[in-house]
Design a protein around this motif. Structure first.
Motif, PDB file in Angstrom:
ATOM      1  N   UNK A 190      20.876   1.152  -7.050  1.00  0.00           N
ATOM      2  CA  UNK A 190      21.346   0.537  -6.178  1.00  0.00           C
ATOM      3  C   UNK A 190      21.957  -0.761  -6.454  1.00  0.00           C
ATOM      4  N   UNK A 191      22.395  -0.859  -7.886  1.00  0.00           N
ATOM      5  CA  UNK A 191      22.823  -2.133  -8.624  1.00  0.00           C
ATOM      6  C   UNK A 191      23.915  -2.904  -7.673  1.00  0.00           C
ATOM      7  N   UNK A 192      24.889  -2.118  -7.308  1.00  0.00           N
ATOM      8  CA  UNK A 192      25.845  -2.628  -6.509  1.00  0.00           C
ATOM      9  C   UNK A 192      25.811  -2.697  -5.116  1.00  0.00           C
ATOM     10  N   UNK A 193      24.670  -2.264  -4.631  1.00  0.00           N
ATOM     11  CA  UNK A 193      24.327  -2.116  -3.158  1.00  0.00           C
ATOM     12  C   UNK A 193      23.311  -3.110  -2.532  1.00  0.00           C
ATOM     13  N   UNK A 194      23.587  -4.010  -1.949  1.00  0.00           N
ATOM     14  CA  UNK A 194      22.318  -4.704  -0.979  1.00  0.00           C
ATOM     15  C   UNK A 194      21.244  -3.749  -0.433  1.00  0.00           C
ATOM     16  N   UNK A 195      20.032  -4.010  -0.469  1.00  0.00           N
ATOM     17  CA  UNK A 195      19.038  -3.413   0.294  1.00  0.00           C
ATOM     18  C   UNK A 195      18.310  -4.303   0.985  1.00  0.00           C
ATOM     19  N   UNK A 196      17.722  -3.436   2.225  1.00  0.00           N
ATOM     20  CA  UNK A 196      16.894  -4.356   3.238  1.00  0.00           C
ATOM     21  C   UNK A 196      15.326  -3.863   3.090  1.00  0.00           C
ATOM     22  N   UNK A 207       0.768  -1.210   0.099  1.00  0.00           N
ATOM     23  CA  UNK A 207       0.091  -0.002  -0.098  1.00  0.00           C
ATOM     24  C   UNK A 207       0.764   1.170  -0.134  1.00  0.00           C
ATOM     25  N   UNK A 208       2.086   1.194   0.738  1.00  0.00           N
ATOM     26  CA  UNK A 208       2.917   2.514   0.900  1.00  0.00           C
ATOM     27  C   UNK A 208       4.239   2.143   1.113  1.00  0.00           C
ATOM     28  N   UNK A 209       5.083   2.789   0.685  1.00  0.00           N
ATOM     29  CA  UNK A 209       6.679   2.372   0.958  1.00  0.00           C
ATOM     30  C   UNK A 209       7.282   3.612   1.398  1.00  0.00           C
ATOM     31  N   UNK A 210       8.322   3.813   2.275  1.00  0.00           N
ATOM     32  CA  UNK A 210       9.121   4.497   2.732  1.00  0.00           C
ATOM     33  C   UNK A 210      10.457   4.229   2.972  1.00  0.00           C
ATOM     34  N   UNK A 211      11.698   5.041   2.877  1.00  0.00           N
ATOM     35  CA  UNK A 211      12.893   4.594   3.147  1.00  0.00           C
ATOM     36  C   UNK A 211      13.246   5.094   4.463  1.00  0.00           C
ATOM     37  N   UNK A 212      13.625   3.874   5.509  1.00  0.00           N
ATOM     38  CA  UNK A 212      13.996   4.152   6.854  1.00  0.00           C
ATOM     39  C   UNK A 212      15.306   4.914   7.026  1.00  0.00           C
ATOM     40  N   UNK A 213      16.237   4.362   6.230  1.00  0.00           N
ATOM     41  CA  UNK A 213      17.645   4.912   6.515  1.00  0.00           C
ATOM     42  C   UNK A 213      18.586   4.287   5.286  1.00  0.00           C
ATOM     43  N   UNK A 214      19.877   4.870   5.338  1.00  0.00           N
ATOM     44  CA  UNK A 214      20.951   4.458   4.507  1.00  0.00           C
ATOM     45  C   UNK A 214      21.839   3.742   4.884  1.00  0.00           C
ATOM     46  N   UNK A 215      22.819   3.146   4.399  1.00  0.00           N
ATOM     47  CA  UNK A 215      23.925   1.891   4.821  1.00  0.00           C
ATOM     48  C   UNK A 215      23.405   1.166   5.968  1.00  0.00           C
ATOM     49  N   UNK A 216      22.594   0.160   5.503  1.00  0.00           N
ATOM     50  CA  UNK A 216      22.169   0.019   4.010  1.00  0.00           C
ATOM     51  C   UNK A 216      20.854   0.560   3.842  1.00  0.00           C
ATOM     52  N   UNK A 217      20.535   0.899   2.456  1.00  0.00           N
ATOM     53  CA  UNK A 217      19.238   1.535   2.099  1.00  0.00           C
ATOM     54  C   UNK A 217      18.289   0.376   2.700  1.00  0.00           C
ATOM     55  N   UNK A 218      17.412   0.868   3.321  1.00  0.00           N
ATOM     56  CA  UNK A 218      16.422   0.061   4.161  1.00  0.00           C
ATOM     57  C   UNK A 218      14.933   0.581   3.998  1.00  0.00           C
TER      58      UNK A 218
END
Length: 448
Positions: A428-434, A388-399
């Motif tokens: 974020x092709x080279x960065x893992x996301x959570x 329904x909705x998404x938001x980014x909580x933090x960076x390092x790692x992108x969560x």
């Protein structure tokens, strides 16, 4: 020669629940420390930089655990050790008491501790709201630090006087170095893969013992350096090997510290010996890096010993042994000739920058909608997974926090597919996301 000094440390000290974290947040300018009415919430030292050029100030501010916590004795001892450690390093201590409650035995205990430490103290009485609080102010003269500054950290009253006191006690901002966050790199790999030689090559001096005997470096040693005038912290991690072959407690704690190093780094260099085949331990290290959501560079070391190496063949070997690290950049390195060193460090700074990106909420939700349209999840007996909705909580790692209909509908394969698409579409092709799932609360009238 740079004449600027290290940043002075200012420590906020007092018994539990006198408002240390509230004052800390006021001085930092944002809510970073947890503020709770429960005594003893702040158990560790918490340090953040403060820059107030309007007051000509640049310093580090530390919020300490309250002295006298008795909920668990092991924690109480730890907290008081943290406080004493802070006092040793502090240029100035803000000693906080509570005007509402007045003088109590724990205040006297803190005062004795400060006198023993010989600390420079600025005495502050917090929660100075109302007539009773003003009457209690007189009691605090018994502590021997003179009349306290009366403030209300909660309401922001009296803070001008606090800034004036800081300005008088600390060096001017022009004499203090600016803050620049260091790039933290965990250097990991099996024993004798050239990690210490790499660290020494970057330093230009032998700071870490280098030997042909596997396992020479047992401690995870943090080494600070400048690379092209940018700060770097290298964690030269102890060589890792199978847990079943751990010889003693020292080796066991080396393994534990290696995992801790990966956790607190921005990214990881995974060292693989080009003269040997990848082993199961290398794969386990790769999975640990994946589990910690850390960007990684696969580093093939001792390239000078394999002059006829085919880079494409090595890349295929990496893909075969480390499918879970697919997309990770690969660098061939020789500590003897220095080949690959500059490329490796440039990659590290690029990955840190990529992993520090914050995606605007509107853009993120548009991308999430596109991803779900493309993946076309099928519904089972329990229904179809929906977001329904998404938001980014933090960076390092992108969560990313996704509000969904039912968490159990999102199986591991679905989450992997969503993660792949988000990485590709958000840069974020080279960065893992959570991805964190949370079920959207429904009103009782809408529940089945």
């Amino acid at each position: 020669m740079d004449s600027k000094s290290l940043r002075p440390l200012v420590a906020i000290v007092g018994r539990p629940n006198v408002g240390k974290s509230t004052l800390f947040n006021r001085l930092v300018g944002e809510r970073r420390a947890i503020v709770e009415p429960t005594a003893g919430v702040t158990r560790d030292r918490f340090i953040l930089p403060v820059e107030r050029l309007d007051w000509d100030l640049r310093f580090d501010l530390m919020d300490t655990g309250g002295i006298g916590i008795v909920d668990r004795q092991d924690l109480a001892d730890s907290v008081e050790m943290q406080v004493m450690t802070g006092l040793e390093a502090a240029a100035l201590v803000l000693f906080l008491v509570d005007c509402r409650e007045g003088l109590c035995p724990l205040d006297e205990e803190v005062a004795r501790m400060l006198r023993r430490a010989g600390a420079q103290v600025q005495f502050i009485a917090n929660k100075a709201e109302g007539q009773e609080a003003e009457r209690n102010l007189l009691e605090f003269s018994a502590l021997g630090f003179g009349p306290p500054l009366a403030i209300s950290a909660q309401e922001g009253k009296g803070l001008t006087e606090v800034w004036q006191a800081l300005e008088q006690a600390l060096p001017p901002a022009s004499a203090v170095e600016e803050v620049q966050e260091a790039l933290r790199i965990a250097v990991v790999g099996r024993r004798n893969t050239g990690k210490s030689s790499f660290v020494n090559a970057l330093l230009g001096e032998q700071r870490v013992i280098v030997s042909d005997v596997p396992g020479t470096t047992r401690d995870a040693v943090d080494i600070r350096l400048q690379w092209q005038e940018r700060p770097v912290v290298l964690v030269d991690t102890a060589g890792m090997h199978r847990r079943g072959k751990v010889a003693n407690a020292v080796e066991y704690f080396s393994l534990t510290r290696s995992d801790h190093a990966i956790r607190r780094a921005h990214l990881t260099f995974l060292f693989l010996d080009l003269t040997d085949h990848p082993a199961k331990m290398d794969q386990e290290l790769g999975r640990t890096i994946q589990d910690r959501y850390k960007p990684v560079v696969i580093v093939g070391t001792k390239a000078d010993l394999v002059p006829d190496l085919n880079p494409k063949a090595f890349a295929e070997t990496v893909e075969h042994f480390f499918p879970h690290l697919r997309g990770a950049p690969i660098v061939l390195l020789s500590n003897v000739t220095g080949k690959g060193k500059d490329r490796l460090m440039k990659l590290a700074f690029q990955l840190k920058e990529e992993g520090g990106q914050m995606v605007p909420t509107g853009e993120l939700n548009r991308v999430v909608e596109t991803v779900f349209q493309r993946l076309r999840f099928r519904g089972g007996r329990g229904g179809k997974p929906r977001v329904f909705y998404a938001t980014q909580l933090r960076a390092h790692p992108p969560t990313f926090l996704l509000f969904v209909n039912r968490k159990e509908l999102f199986e591991k394969e679905a989450l992997r597919a969503i993660s792949r698409e988000l990485r590709k579409r958000l840069g974020f092709a080279r960065i893992p996301v959570r991805i964190v799932l949370r079920e959207r609360l429904r009103s009782p009238s809408k529940k089945g």
